[in-house]
Design an enzyme around this catalytic site. Structure first.
Site, PDB file in Angstrom:
ATOM      1  N   ASP A   1      10.525  18.775  68.136  1.00 60.93           N
ATOM      2  CA  ASP A   1      11.270  20.002  67.886  1.00 60.93           C
ATOM      3  C   ASP A   1      11.942  20.021  66.519  1.00 60.93           C
ATOM      4  O   ASP A   1      12.042  19.013  65.837  1.00 60.93           O
ATOM      5  CB  ASP A   1      12.360  20.156  68.946  1.00 60.93           C
TER       6      ASP A   1
ATOM      7  N   PHE B   1       7.542  16.528  58.191  1.00 61.87           N
ATOM      8  CA  PHE B   1       8.352  17.010  59.316  1.00 61.87           C
ATOM      9  C   PHE B   1       7.430  17.789  60.242  1.00 61.87           C
ATOM     10  O   PHE B   1       6.948  18.859  59.890  1.00 61.87           O
ATOM     11  CB  PHE B   1       9.498  17.894  58.816  1.00 61.87           C
ATOM     12  N   VAL B   2       7.177  17.229  61.436  1.00 68.21           N
ATOM     13  CA  VAL B   2       6.219  17.838  62.352  1.00 68.21           C
ATOM     14  C   VAL B   2       6.902  18.344  63.618  1.00 68.21           C
ATOM     15  O   VAL B   2       7.946  17.827  64.023  1.00 68.21           O
ATOM     16  CB  VAL B   2       5.087  16.849  62.729  1.00 68.21           C
TER      17      VAL B   2
ATOM     18  N   ASP C   1       8.633   7.030  64.188  1.00 68.26           N
ATOM     19  CA  ASP C   1       8.973   7.216  62.779  1.00 68.26           C
ATOM     20  C   ASP C   1       9.354   5.862  62.189  1.00 68.26           C
ATOM     21  O   ASP C   1       8.501   5.067  61.858  1.00 68.26           O
ATOM     22  CB  ASP C   1      10.133   8.211  62.621  1.00 68.26           C
TER      23      ASP C   1
ATOM     24  N   GLU D   1       6.044   7.479  74.370  1.00 67.50           N
ATOM     25  CA  GLU D   1       6.756   8.140  73.277  1.00 67.50           C
ATOM     26  C   GLU D   1       5.899   9.245  72.677  1.00 67.50           C
ATOM     27  O   GLU D   1       4.668   9.164  72.689  1.00 67.50           O
ATOM     28  CB  GLU D   1       7.076   7.134  72.171  1.00 67.50           C
TER      29      GLU D   1
END
Length: 183
Positions: free
Chosen positions: A163, A156-157, A107, A103
């Site tokens: 993406d 938020f990466v 999250d 993976e």
């Protein structure tokens, strides 16, 4: 893509390309030792895990087989509900196999928890998880992950397969996306 080309889109670099390369090598050595004498089946979770899977597979000094799954966890809004649909299933029979799920990021853990149970139910001899990134503060369920690259904040990466609207996957680093891009 180098982060300097899109620096206005990013607020912070969390993990550099060099750090990703070094961590991939470290994880590969652990995996080689743990699977000595066996041929694990690496299961990449599309689309995010493409970079991790490619780099990890190339770094491993043992025979492996690879397969891919695409799953979707949907619900109201943008958060995972834990309700999972298989969009692309495996081509491999898992019965008696040592499976290593690869993976990009963990999250909430809801989808990954479901995926592990699903693969175990198919008769795999073992199912372990390798994730390059994990957001401990975002976890909704506890998922036993054998190999973790980096723990990162609940931001938020993007980059290294991650993406926003199908963009930024080819960024060589992992970076926090600037809020003006998605708000």
């Amino acid at each position: 893509m180098d982060s300097t080309h899109i620096s206005d889109d990013l607020s912070e670099i969390l993990v550099t390309e060099a750090q990703l390369v070094a961590k991939t090598a470290e994880l590969a050595r652990q995996i080689e030792a743990d699977y000595e004498g066996r041929t694990p089946l690496l299961v990449g979770v599309l689309k995010g895990a493409v970079m991790v899977m490619a780099d990890l597979a190339r770094e491993l000094r043992v025979h492996v087989e690879m397969d891919w799954m695409a799953v979707s966890s949907y619900g109201a809004g943008t958060k995972s509900s834990g309700v999972v649909r298989i969009l692309k299933d495996l081509d491999s029979d898992l019965h008696g196999r040592d499976v290593l799920i690869v993976e990009d990021i963990i999250d909430s853990g809801l989808t990954l928890s479901w995926l592990r149970e699903n693969l175990e139910s198919r008769g795999a001899a073992s199912v372990e998880i390798c994730a390059m990134l994990r957001k401990p503060d975002a976890a909704k369920v506890e998922v036993d992950v054998r190999y973790v690259g980096f723990e990162i904040p609940n931001d938020f990466v993007v980059g290294y397969g991650l993406d926003f609207a199908e963009r930024y996957r080819n960024l060589r680093d992992v970076a926090v996306l600037a809020t003006h891009i998605y708000e």
